[in-house]
Structures are given as C-alpha cells and as structure tokens.
Design a protein around this motif. Sequence first.
Motif, short mmCIF file in Angstrom:
data_model
loop_
_atom_site.label_atom_id
_atom_site.label_comp_id
_atom_site.label_asym_id
_atom_site.label_seq_id
_atom_site.Cartn_x
_atom_site.Cartn_y
_atom_site.Cartn_z
N LEU A 8 0.85 -1.19 0.00
CA LEU A 8 0.00 0.00 0.00
C LEU A 8 0.88 1.24 0.00
O LEU A 8 1.67 1.43 0.93
N PRO A 9 0.80 2.08 -1.03
CA PRO A 9 1.58 3.33 -0.99
C PRO A 9 1.31 4.13 0.27
O PRO A 9 2.23 4.70 0.84
N ARG A 10 0.04 4.15 0.71
CA ARG A 10 -0.30 4.83 1.96
C ARG A 10 -1.05 3.86 2.86
O ARG A 10 -2.07 3.28 2.46
N PHE A 11 -0.55 3.67 4.07
CA PHE A 11 -1.25 2.82 5.03
C PHE A 11 -2.54 3.50 5.46
O PHE A 11 -2.55 4.66 5.85
N HIS A 27 -4.61 -17.40 8.89
CA HIS A 27 -3.69 -16.98 7.83
C HIS A 27 -2.65 -15.99 8.38
O HIS A 27 -2.77 -15.51 9.51
N GLN A 28 -1.66 -15.68 7.55
CA GLN A 28 -0.59 -14.78 7.97
C GLN A 28 -0.52 -13.58 7.02
O GLN A 28 0.11 -13.66 5.97
N PRO A 29 -1.16 -12.48 7.37
CA PRO A 29 -1.08 -11.28 6.54
C PRO A 29 0.05 -10.35 6.98
O PRO A 29 0.42 -10.32 8.16
N ALA A 30 0.60 -9.62 6.03
CA ALA A 30 1.60 -8.59 6.32
C ALA A 30 1.32 -7.40 5.40
O ALA A 30 0.77 -7.56 4.31
N VAL A 31 1.71 -6.21 5.87
CA VAL A 31 1.44 -4.99 5.12
C VAL A 31 2.73 -4.18 5.01
O VAL A 31 3.35 -3.85 6.03
N HIS A 32 3.14 -3.88 3.77
CA HIS A 32 4.32 -3.05 3.52
C HIS A 32 3.85 -1.75 2.86
O HIS A 32 3.01 -1.77 1.95
N VAL A 33 4.39 -0.62 3.32
CA VAL A 33 3.89 0.68 2.88
C VAL A 33 5.04 1.65 2.60
O VAL A 33 6.16 1.46 3.07
N SER A 34 4.70 2.70 1.84
CA SER A 34 5.63 3.82 1.66
C SER A 34 5.42 4.88 2.73
O SER A 34 6.36 5.48 3.23
N PRO A 63 6.04 14.06 -2.56
CA PRO A 63 5.15 13.67 -1.46
C PRO A 63 5.52 12.29 -0.94
O PRO A 63 5.94 11.42 -1.73
N PRO A 64 5.35 12.03 0.36
CA PRO A 64 5.75 10.72 0.90
C PRO A 64 5.07 9.55 0.20
O PRO A 64 5.68 8.49 0.01
N ILE A 65 3.81 9.72 -0.21
CA ILE A 65 3.09 8.62 -0.84
C ILE A 65 3.69 8.26 -2.20
O ILE A 65 3.52 7.15 -2.69
N ASP A 66 4.42 9.20 -2.81
CA ASP A 66 5.01 8.98 -4.12
C ASP A 66 6.49 8.62 -4.05
O ASP A 66 7.16 8.54 -5.09
N ARG A 67 7.00 8.41 -2.86
CA ARG A 67 8.43 8.12 -2.74
C ARG A 67 8.80 6.86 -3.52
O ARG A 67 8.05 5.88 -3.54
N SER A 92 -0.38 2.90 -10.10
CA SER A 92 0.02 4.25 -10.45
C SER A 92 1.16 4.77 -9.57
O SER A 92 1.87 5.69 -9.95
N ARG A 93 1.31 4.22 -8.38
CA ARG A 93 2.35 4.69 -7.46
C ARG A 93 3.62 3.87 -7.61
O ARG A 93 3.60 2.71 -8.03
N ALA A 94 4.75 4.48 -7.21
CA ALA A 94 6.05 3.83 -7.40
C ALA A 94 6.15 2.52 -6.64
O ALA A 94 6.64 1.51 -7.17
N LEU A 95 5.68 2.49 -5.38
CA LEU A 95 5.77 1.25 -4.60
C LEU A 95 4.99 0.13 -5.28
O LEU A 95 5.46 -1.01 -5.35
N SER A 96 3.80 0.44 -5.77
CA SER A 96 2.97 -0.58 -6.41
C SER A 96 3.66 -1.15 -7.64
O SER A 96 3.65 -2.37 -7.87
#
Length: 358
Positions: A8-11, A27-34, A63-67, A92-96
Amino acid sequence: MAKYLFYLPRFHTNVVPWVRLLRQAGHQPAVHVSYEGPTEDRNSLVPVAVAPSSFFKRNEKSPPIDRVPSFRAVWRGMANERPDVVIVRGISRALSRVALICALFQRRRIVIYDQEDVVPERFSTWLRRAVFRSLGIPHITTRLPIGPLKRTFGEAIPVPFANPWVSVSGFRDEYAGVAILMVAKYRRRKGHSALIAALARLKDEFDFRVTLCGEEASPEDVAFCGEICRQSEVLGISDRVVIRNNVPHKDMRHLYVAHDIFILPSLNEPAAVSPIEAAWSGCAVLVSSDTGTRGYVPPGRAFDFDARDPIDVARCLAGAMDSPDSLRRMKDACLNHIRSVADDPLIIDKFEILAGVK
C-alpha cells in the motif's frame, strides 16, 4: 493457511479489519507501505515501512506517498515474507509498480486492488483490468455492485471492506432530538457547506444536533473549519453544531454509537470507510448517490441524495427524521444490509479463493 502480503503506498485504517479477519482464520497477513499517515490505527497492526531509494533521499520534495522505494528493499522484503499472494494497491504509485515487478520475477500469485466500479464506466480502467486479466492477474475492488451485473472481461472481483469493530460499546446520551454525525477531512468536495445549508432549511421543523468530526492537521484545515462555523452562525444553527476534531480512531466507535444518523455529502468519493463504520455501529446512513461505497447502504432514494443540491440533502435528512419509527426502520435496514453484503465469512471466502487455498 496462506500468507498474504499487501503493498500500500499509503497505510490506511481500512486494511486493519481485513488483517484481523485473516489472522482469525489462521492466515498470515503482512502490510508493507511507503507512507503511514498521522492518524491511522496502529493498535493491532504495525505496517512495515519500505526504505526509499537513494534517488528519493536526494529528491525529498516528492510527497511521501510517491516516494520511490528501494528495489532491493522490496525484493528482499517479499522474499523474506514468502507470500502465497501479493496484493498490490493500484499500479500508479512507485511502490505498487516496483512490488508488481518483483512479484512477477519471483513468480508470486498477484492481485491488483483498486477502488473503481466492479464493471467500470471508464474505458481506461476496463482496458487495464482486461490486459492484466489476460496475463492471469485479477483485480479486486472494494466497491459493491448495485443491481444486476453485466459480465465483461474488464470487471473486478468485489471484496468488501470488513467490519471495523470487534465489539461496539458506548451509549446514546440524553439529548432528546436527533443526533447527526458527519466524519470527513476538511476539504471542499466533502460537502460540509451543503450539509450546513441543508440543515438550515430544516431548523424550524426538526430538533437536531450535528457533530462535525474532522482532522485539523494543517493551517488550511483550521481555516476551513472556521469557515464552516461562520456559515452555521450566519444561517442560524451555530447552537446546534458541535465540532470534534482529531478524534483517535480507537475512540471513533463511541462517537458513532452516540449518534442516530450518519451523513456524508461528499462529491466524487472513491471509497469512504466512515459510512461503513457508521452502519456497523447502528446508525441510519445517508450518502451521496455517486459515492464508491454506495453498495454498502440499502438501495433506494431514502438513503442517498445529490450532494450538489442542498435541497436534496435536506429531503433525505427530513425523511430520516420524520418520526422515531422511520428512523428506527432506517437504522435496522442499514445494519441488516451491511450484514448481508460484508459479513466476515463472505470476505474470508473471497481472500482464500484469491490465495488459491479454495
């Protein structure tokens, strides 16, 4: 058991109930964000912040979301998590985009998550989904269909936002009138002004109080809140307007339970979560007809309105406040509807199909 990795670009707090449900199902979920954001709920989930690339460190005006993330950090993070499915928020975002590339090269099962209509009206959305579907990469959306679906190659799988509350506590105070709540950031498109104008039309007919819950995170937010207060004073309802800003998410359920009606007169809202939180809390929920989460509220004009028209907003509010019986029926209808479209077992079933364990 399956491992899920969200990029997720933004949590945003709206992913927390999904994580809770997946954990409860084993299950085992994890979340990585910018970018984490200043007001999100981290009580039950602490996301992993992906390190920015050295390029971003030299260009911190972005902007942080676009890092731009470090490719090595994304690659290693994904390899360490060893997910059965990678769920990428848009492209659309760099992280994605970096996560999508890494998942392709690591041969992970991939799902793209967006907040567009199940069957999109925009050709660009339809084309994007169709292209990825031809590559074996499905899309999911948090929007729900309204009415019968026309099957197309560019449709997405609807996966509802989950119930945000493990339990709901709080109480309705002794106020004799109708308690109305609006939760939204202080942005013009959210419709604060239209709501105040609509309520001013109803002030002589109904006994009500309205709470505006927003976020004062910048001087612009403070100025906009002041503008709304001045409008309510000019229109003669300032004594009925209560301002509650910067409420921590852990306290929001108490706020919802203390109100009868939730309203969001927002324009072009892709996927508002506050109406969902309100419905699960027992409120009668009224939303603009074009909001992305319209499908979580019962069908019919009693529950929606044209947010551009304060007269229509007033019409919808008047219908809910018409009598205690009509208000109770609308509250029950909203709770029963959201239970039917976004119940926990339904959501878990969708996620297990996405991971290939069903």
